[in-house]
Design an enzyme around this catalytic site. Structure first.
Site, mmCIF file in Angstrom:
data_model
loop_
_atom_site.group_PDB
_atom_site.id
_atom_site.type_symbol
_atom_site.label_atom_id
_atom_site.label_comp_id
_atom_site.label_asym_id
_atom_site.label_seq_id
_atom_site.Cartn_x
_atom_site.Cartn_y
_atom_site.Cartn_z
ATOM 1 N N ASP A 190 0.860 -1.205 0.136
ATOM 2 C CA ASP A 190 -0.036 -0.048 0.158
ATOM 3 C C ASP A 190 0.902 1.417 -0.042
ATOM 4 O OD1 ASP A 190 -1.946 2.049 0.535
ATOM 5 O OD2 ASP A 190 -2.316 1.226 2.747
ATOM 6 N N HIS A 363 -3.630 4.874 6.528
ATOM 7 C CA HIS A 363 -2.689 4.246 5.794
ATOM 8 C C HIS A 363 -1.304 4.498 6.419
ATOM 9 C CE1 HIS A 363 -5.569 3.313 2.336
ATOM 10 N NE2 HIS A 363 -6.134 4.308 2.743
HETATM 11 ZN ZN ZN Z 1 -8.201 1.227 -0.018
HETATM 12 ZN ZN ZN Z 2 -9.241 0.873 3.258
#
Ligand code: ZN
Ligand code: ZN
Length: 549
Positions: A190, A363
């Site tokens: 990510d 994130h």
């Molecule tokens: Zn996402």
């Molecule tokens: Zn997510």
């Protein structure tokens, strides 16, 4: 041949949203995630954007694996499931969020849902899938390790490293490290927050900021957030309980998700704390907390209606506080700014991320991404989830962390092939996006709304409206442009009625509503669609253009 591994990202690489990846090796192929992207508020009439699904026919897909319940990972599930046979794998909360989306597809579709737990292993063809707990901004998230004949593919899903998770579910560092020492062929990581230094922080970190809001607020506390922010809902519910306020969920998304989360035990509301939105007016303003949708200024959501006192149940007055507890998605700044202006006109105070710490990202930032890379030390690394600049930045980070790792930078439609020659982008296939109009199940057209089925069938109507910036009243009679209509006497008569109809829609709106191009466009669109449906049974695509003069 059977040991050649292919990864084909169909969404999420080179853009934010609509994450979807094919993993294929030998006779086995699976999909990881099936997400949507939300159009900017100005792309009216388009509710969702999904990846182009043509490439699925290249492979015999045997399963769909879902990492977590965010729309950019599960929103396209109903569109994807008809393209393959086999199970839809996900954790309990993820599947509970998917299930209502499959309602129209019948019980055999829902029978394909298969719940998995962290550390569980599932065999699909020649693959063994293993699920690893990660932390993020929604509960019950996993990464997936795909053991293929060519080696292990480790897909992080969305993650951050929350060391004090509200639900006590920690990142499974041990298993990530173990997989790393056993050998991982390729890590897919990510990249969303790679441009941020340090650590993103715990979901818990917003508690102090909200406590200050509760301590000082003299009127209602209205909090707009993403409807998936269940940890944040829990923090607000607990504060409301502590400060003797009632909580109401306002707006479809937060209502539905809070119900699902309560049913499954992911959201705990003490007895007597929650009230219905229709009961709000029975309570004095200082006794109320509203958790609502509309943090991105979406004209059909709750907050933009509340902000102009045009909501059936909720309203704003002097002394109220409105908290924008979400990231501003790029492209939405103008719409959000307009909502803030309406809120200010009600005399309510506005709190956003720049004023108090009332939002934390889900994130991981640079340190967290580095930690993941050094735990796993993969042979290859493919940055995922981001625009090209984030992917490129993540590639640099990976080279710094582990010089032995080879980085493959890829975009949607690239076929990343791993064989005896190594790993590289071997070819490029067609990948793109499809716009979905939520009023019907099919697609409406491609990016520029050209001649697709829907338009050919029911046509396109573009009312062009010039309004005064100050009064919001019509400056001249609206023009109406159409495409794809069979112009017989009946449709021509209908089209003649449109300028008058648009005129009365505008007249019936408040000054604030008609001087807000986002809100008035939505109102015109809804009224015209209703008009066509009632009078002709047609469902044309209505795309109002509003010019402020
Ligand atoms: Zn996402
Ligand atoms: Zn997510």
């Amino acid at each position: 041949m059977s040991n050649v591994l292919e990864l084909i990202p169909l969404g999420g690489l080179g853009e934010f949203g609509m994450n979807m990846m094919v993993v294929a090796c030998g006779d086995t192929a699976i999909l990881v995630d099936a997400g949507v992207m939300f159009p900017e508020p100005d792309l009216l009439g388009v509710d969702l954007i999904i990846p182009d699904l043509r490439q699925l026919a290249r492979y015999r897909i045997q399963a769909l694996v879902l990492t977590h319940g965010h729309e950019d990972h599960i929103g396209a599930v109903p569109h994807v499931v008809p393209h393959f046979d086999g199970p839809i794998l996900g954790t309990k909360l993820t599947l509970a969020l998917v299930e209502p989306k499959l309602e129209q597809q019948g019980p055999e579709m829902r029978a394909r849902l298969r719940e998995v737990k962290p550390r569980e292993r599932v065999t699909i063809g020649s693959f063994t899938l293993e699920f690893l707990r990660v932390t993020h901004s929604i509960p019950d998230c996993v990464a997936v390790a795909i053991h293929t004949p060519a080696g292990v593919v480790l897909h992080t899903g969305d993650f951050k490293i929350d060391q004090t998770p509200l639900d006590g579910e920690h990142v499974d560092f041990h298993r990530f490290a173990q997989l790393g020492s056993e050998g991982v062929l390729v890590l897919l990581g990510d990249s969303t927050n790679v441009e941020r230094k340090g650590f993103s922080g715990s979901e818990r970190d917003v508690t102090d900021g909200f406590e200050e809001v509760f301590t000082s607020a003299r009127g209602r506390i209205v909090v707009a957030m993403f409807s998936s922010s269940l940890y944040r809902m829990q923090i607000l519910v607990d504060l409301a309980d502590q400060f003797d306020r009632k909580v109401a969920f306002v707006g479809r998304g937060v209502m539905e998700n809070s119900q699902i989360a309560q049913r499954l035990g992911y959201l705990r509301i003490p007895p007597g704390v929650q009230v219905r939105d229709s009961e709000l007016r029975e309570y004095p303003q200082q006794d109320v907390v509203c958790i609502c949708t509309g943090s991105q200024g979406e004209p059909q959501a709750a907050l933009p209606r509340i902000a102009i006192n045009d909501h059936r149940h909720a309203r704003l007055d002097v002394d109220d506080v409105v908290v924008f507890s979400a990231r501003e998605i790029p492209g939405n700044e103008k719409a959000i700014g307009r909502v803030m202006n309406h809120v200010a006109r009600r005399g309510a105070d506005i709190i956003h991320e720049g004023i108090k710490h009332i939002h934390v990202s889900g994130h991981g930032s640079e340190e967290e991404l580095q930690l993941m890379l050094s735990l796993v030390r993969p042979r290859f690394f493919v940055p995922i989830h981001g625009e090209y600049r984030q992917l490129a930045r993540h590639a640099r980070v990976a080279r710094m962390v582990s010089p032995g790792t080879k980085v493959v930078l890829a975009e949607n439609g690239d076929v990343i092939r791993f064989d005896e020659e190594g790993g590289r982008v071997a070819e490029k296939v067609a990948a793109g996006r499809i716009l979905i109009d939520g009023t019907r199940s099919g697609e409406v057209g491609d990016e520029v709304l050209r001649d697709r089925r829907h338009l050919a069938g029911d046509g396109l109507v573009v009312p062009v409206v010039a309004i005064s910036r100050q009064s919001g009243m019509l400056e001249e009679t609206p023009d109406v442009i159409t495409r794809g209509f069979v112009l017989d006497a009946r449709t021509e008569a209908l089209l003649k009625e449109i300028p008058g109809l648009v005129g009365s829609t505008i007249e019936s709106a408040s000054v604030e509503e008609r001087t807000d191009p986002g809100l008035i466009k939505e109102k015109i669109r809804v009224d015209l669609q209703r008009f066509f449906r009632k009078r002709s049974g047609l469902r044309p695509f209505v795309l109002p253009v509003v010019m402020e003069i």
